[in-house]
Every structure is written in C-alpha cells, then in structure tokens.
Design a protein around this motif. Structure first.
Motif, PDB file in Angstrom:
ATOM      1  N   ALA A  60       0.906  -1.091  -0.163  1.00  0.00           N
ATOM      2  CA  ALA A  60      -0.193  -0.101   0.046  1.00  0.00           C
ATOM      3  C   ALA A  60       0.774   1.273   0.047  1.00  0.00           C
ATOM      4  O   ALA A  60       0.545   2.255  -0.604  1.00  0.00           O
ATOM      5  CB  ALA A  60      -1.051   0.204   1.099  1.00  0.00           C
ATOM      6  N   GLY A  61       1.955   1.188   0.796  1.00  0.00           N
ATOM      7  CA  GLY A  61       2.934   2.409   0.795  1.00  0.00           C
ATOM      8  C   GLY A  61       3.688   2.880  -0.457  1.00  0.00           C
ATOM      9  O   GLY A  61       3.639   3.782  -0.762  1.00  0.00           O
ATOM     10  N   GLU A  62       3.909   1.535  -1.085  1.00  0.00           N
ATOM     11  CA  GLU A  62       4.423   1.738  -2.453  1.00  0.00           C
ATOM     12  C   GLU A  62       3.473   2.300  -3.486  1.00  0.00           C
ATOM     13  O   GLU A  62       3.780   3.153  -4.457  1.00  0.00           O
ATOM     14  CB  GLU A  62       5.079   0.454  -3.087  1.00  0.00           C
ATOM     15  CG  GLU A  62       6.128  -0.251  -2.174  1.00  0.00           C
ATOM     16  CD  GLU A  62       7.456   0.351  -2.713  1.00  0.00           C
ATOM     17  OE1 GLU A  62       7.534   1.124  -3.606  1.00  0.00           O
ATOM     18  OE2 GLU A  62       8.456  -0.099  -2.059  1.00  0.00           O
ATOM     19  N   ARG A  63       2.290   2.006  -3.504  1.00  0.00           N
ATOM     20  CA  ARG A  63       1.120   2.474  -4.252  1.00  0.00           C
ATOM     21  C   ARG A  63       0.841   3.928  -4.050  1.00  0.00           C
ATOM     22  O   ARG A  63       0.528   4.575  -4.973  1.00  0.00           O
ATOM     23  CB  ARG A  63       0.153   1.664  -4.125  1.00  0.00           C
ATOM     24  CG  ARG A  63       0.337   0.113  -4.792  1.00  0.00           C
ATOM     25  CD  ARG A  63      -1.144  -0.558  -4.544  1.00  0.00           C
ATOM     26  NE  ARG A  63      -0.797  -2.097  -5.089  1.00  0.00           N
ATOM     27  CZ  ARG A  63      -1.424  -2.339  -6.384  1.00  0.00           C
ATOM     28  NH1 ARG A  63      -1.848  -1.452  -7.182  1.00  0.00           N
ATOM     29  NH2 ARG A  63      -1.085  -3.507  -6.772  1.00  0.00           N
ATOM     30  N   PHE A  64       1.049   4.191  -2.696  1.00  0.00           N
ATOM     31  CA  PHE A  64       0.552   5.678  -2.297  1.00  0.00           C
ATOM     32  C   PHE A  64       1.629   6.455  -2.385  1.00  0.00           C
ATOM     33  O   PHE A  64       1.390   7.903  -2.613  1.00  0.00           O
ATOM     34  CB  PHE A  64       0.147   5.607  -0.765  1.00  0.00           C
ATOM     35  CG  PHE A  64      -0.267   7.011  -0.310  1.00  0.00           C
ATOM     36  CD1 PHE A  64      -1.338   7.531  -0.778  1.00  0.00           C
ATOM     37  CD2 PHE A  64       0.442   7.409   0.635  1.00  0.00           C
ATOM     38  CE1 PHE A  64      -1.885   8.573  -0.214  1.00  0.00           C
ATOM     39  CE2 PHE A  64       0.228   8.589   1.323  1.00  0.00           C
ATOM     40  CZ  PHE A  64      -1.242   9.166   1.067  1.00  0.00           C
ATOM     41  N   LEU A  65       3.073   6.289  -2.740  1.00  0.00           N
ATOM     42  CA  LEU A  65       4.048   6.998  -2.706  1.00  0.00           C
ATOM     43  C   LEU A  65       3.984   8.042  -3.807  1.00  0.00           C
ATOM     44  O   LEU A  65       4.239   9.155  -3.807  1.00  0.00           O
ATOM     45  CB  LEU A  65       5.231   6.269  -2.801  1.00  0.00           C
ATOM     46  CG  LEU A  65       6.709   7.105  -3.022  1.00  0.00           C
ATOM     47  CD1 LEU A  65       7.007   8.023  -1.329  1.00  0.00           C
ATOM     48  CD2 LEU A  65       7.907   5.870  -3.036  1.00  0.00           C
ATOM     49  N   PRO A  66       3.770   7.558  -4.919  1.00  0.00           N
ATOM     50  CA  PRO A  66       3.721   8.740  -6.048  1.00  0.00           C
ATOM     51  C   PRO A  66       2.580   9.705  -6.107  1.00  0.00           C
ATOM     52  O   PRO A  66       2.879  10.839  -6.459  1.00  0.00           O
ATOM     53  CB  PRO A  66       3.513   7.726  -7.293  1.00  0.00           C
ATOM     54  CG  PRO A  66       2.856   6.480  -6.981  1.00  0.00           C
ATOM     55  CD  PRO A  66       3.527   6.278  -5.754  1.00  0.00           C
ATOM     56  N   HIS A  67       1.632   9.241  -5.489  1.00  0.00           N
ATOM     57  CA  HIS A  67       0.432  10.136  -5.138  1.00  0.00           C
ATOM     58  C   HIS A  67       0.736  11.005  -3.875  1.00  0.00           C
ATOM     59  O   HIS A  67       0.501  12.362  -4.182  1.00  0.00           O
ATOM     60  CB  HIS A  67      -0.746   9.511  -4.739  1.00  0.00           C
ATOM     61  CG  HIS A  67      -1.315   8.336  -5.668  1.00  0.00           C
ATOM     62  ND1 HIS A  67      -1.961   8.732  -6.886  1.00  0.00           N
ATOM     63  CD2 HIS A  67      -1.157   7.114  -5.890  1.00  0.00           C
ATOM     64  CE1 HIS A  67      -2.109   7.657  -7.589  1.00  0.00           C
ATOM     65  NE2 HIS A  67      -1.934   6.592  -7.082  1.00  0.00           N
TER      66      HIS A  67
END
Length: 314
Positions: A60-67
């Motif tokens: 989830a952190g990896e997916r949220f990082l660019p946002h």
C-alpha cells in the motif's frame, strides 16, 4: 491528512530510517511516529513496516508514494502561484463607485491604469454609497469610491476630495439670470430630477420638510448620466456635485452656485485593509490616489483629501 503527514511519509521513504528522517525534519522520533500513525489511520492501512534494517514500504505504501509526491508538488506549485500573485499585479480587481464618479472621473483614470498594468482586469460596478460599503465589507468588492461617512468601523478609508453641490439647470433657465445669490430655499418649489439617497436629494428633502413643501419630483433615477440628460431636455433641475458640473459648458446644461448652502460631499477610497488586497488591488488603489492628486484642480484649492491610508473611520 495534512501536509506535515505527507512530508513525514516521503522523508521516511527516502531516508529508509525513522531516526534519520526525524533529524532531517527537525522532529523527535516519537513526533515523527505520531505523524505516520495519524496518516495511516486517515488512510485506513499500513504504509510502513519497521524492520532491523530500517523502515520498509508496504505494498500500500508503494502504491501511495507517487500520489503523495504529486500532492506535495501540487501544494508547492499552488503556494508558489499565490506568492507570485501577491507580488505581481495581475488578474481581476473589483472596484465599486458612485455613479457620478464612474461617469465623470474614472474615464480619466482607468484607461491610463490599463496601459500601465495590462495584466490587471478592473471590474467596475456602480451603486449608492451604502450598497458599496456593504459590498466591500462582504468581500464582494476589493475597493470602493464612495461618499463619507462610512458607517462600518472595520473598513479603512482614505479621503480623496471634498466638493460642494451645485444646481444643474436647463440652458437659459431663469435661475441663471438671478440678480442675487440663489439659496436652496429659493428653489424648493422647482421641478426636480433626483437620485434617491444621494446627499443632495437628502438635503432637498430636509429643506422642503422645514418649509412645509412637498418636492415636485418629475423623475427618480439611479443613473447620473440619465439625470443630466433629463435636465438638458428641460424636465427639471438637479443638485449635482462639482465633479459632474465641471464640464457643463461643453454639455447641454447650465450651473448655478448655491449661496452659503454648506452642501458638500466628501469622497473617499474604502477597502477592508492592506492585508485583504491583492497586488492588482493595491496598484489600482495607489493609482487612483495619485491620479486624483495630480489632476488640475477642478473642485477648488484645498479641497482634496490626504488622510493616511489605513485611517479607520469611526
């Protein structure tokens, strides 16, 4: 979520360790942990997992990082744009004004202002003084040129000038041939063209009441140009400020001064305070004040104002 929470998350993702991230952010490690926990609570998922080798992003952190990066970039861009706006005169500025000022003064000022500040778009509206005052107080208007007094103590006023009121009469009217000074009491039984709530109209109504006379009003209007043209066509006479009467020789009406009338109006520039003004509004305010000061004296020596900007009207 907050800017601080996003910043904490991105810093930990970059540094890989909470201790280094906390030091770079100037936070205690416990303070940084609270920011991360609050962010995870707001999102309803874990973003980081602590391991012996440091902090590791979850899926989830990896997916949220660019946002998160884009969100902070957008906030930075917005802040930069606002800072640029606060220092660069551009965009709209709303100016409210009395009808007579809009018709007889601003055409001498606004074109020159537009030439100097082409990126500023003045929006002009005309109304009675009370309406203008409320418009400024509500934030609907950045600036207003209106007649004193200003009744709201939370507004800032700078006096621009003071002028007497005069009689505008049709060409060749009998009052132009009077052998003695004309007073307001001499003309209460004339036929009138009036702008309701204008200072001259209130003075006329008071004089008529004192003499037990009902004013003969041929027409009411909220437009100074309409009032002038009705006078020119012989519909009646009108009380007008010197500003409106100064070019009467080039128009179709005559002017009769009122003897010892004491009728005058004070005109001021009003706003909510410097902190509420954009760069565009500040430049327009300064330009109006300086333009009035630099104009040939059309209203009589010593009648201009000059109260410091920021003087509050009580």
């Amino acid at each position: 979520m907050t800017h601080e929470q996003l910043q904490a998350f991105l810093r930990v993702a970059q540094e890989g360790r909470l201790s280094r991230a906390a030091k770079r952010l100037g936070l205690s490690q416990s303070g940084l942990s609270r920011q991360l926990q609050s962010l995870e609570a707001a999102l309803g998922t874990r973003l980081l997992v602590r391991t012996p080798g440091g902090a590791v992003l979850t899926d989830a952190g990896e997916r949220f990082l660019p946002h998160a990066r884009r969100a902070l970039d957008a906030l930075a861009a917005g802040t930069s744009e606002l800072e640029r706006l606060s220092n660069t005169p551009r965009g709209p500025v709303s100016l409210g004004t009395l009808h007579t000022v809009g018709a007889y003064l601003l055409p001498d000022i606004i074109p020159a202002f537009a030439q100097r500040f082409p990126d500023v778009r003045p929006r002009l509206s005309e109304a009675m003084a009370s309406t203008l005052e409320e418009g400024v107080a509500r934030g609907a208007l950045d600036l207003a040129i209106l007649s004193l007094p200003v009744r709201r103590a939370d507004l800032v006023s700078q006096k621009l000038w003071e002028e007497v009121l005069m009689l505008a009469v049709p060409r060749g009217h009998r009052l132009t041939k009077s052998s003695r000074p004309v007073t307001l009491g001499d003309v209460v039984e004339e036929t009138w063209v009036v702008i309701p709530s204008m200072s001259g109209t209130r003075a006329l109504e008071a004089e008529c009441e004192a003499r037990g006379v009902t004013p003969k009003v041929a027409m009411e209007t909220d437009n100074a140009e309409a009032m002038r043209r009705m006078v020119e066509r012989g519909l009646g006479i009108a009380l007008v400020p010197e500003l409106m009467a100064r070019d009467h020789a080039a128009r179709g009406f005559d002017v009769v001064p009122l003897a010892k009338s004491g009728l005058k109006r004070q005109v001021a520039l009003v706003h909510r305070g410097e902190g509420y003004l954009t760069a565009a509004a500040r430049e327009l305010k300064s330009f109006i004040v300086e333009s009035v000061r630099a104009m040939p004296e059309p209203w009589g020596a010593g009648r201009r104002g000059g109260a410091p900007s920021g003087q509050r009207v009580r």
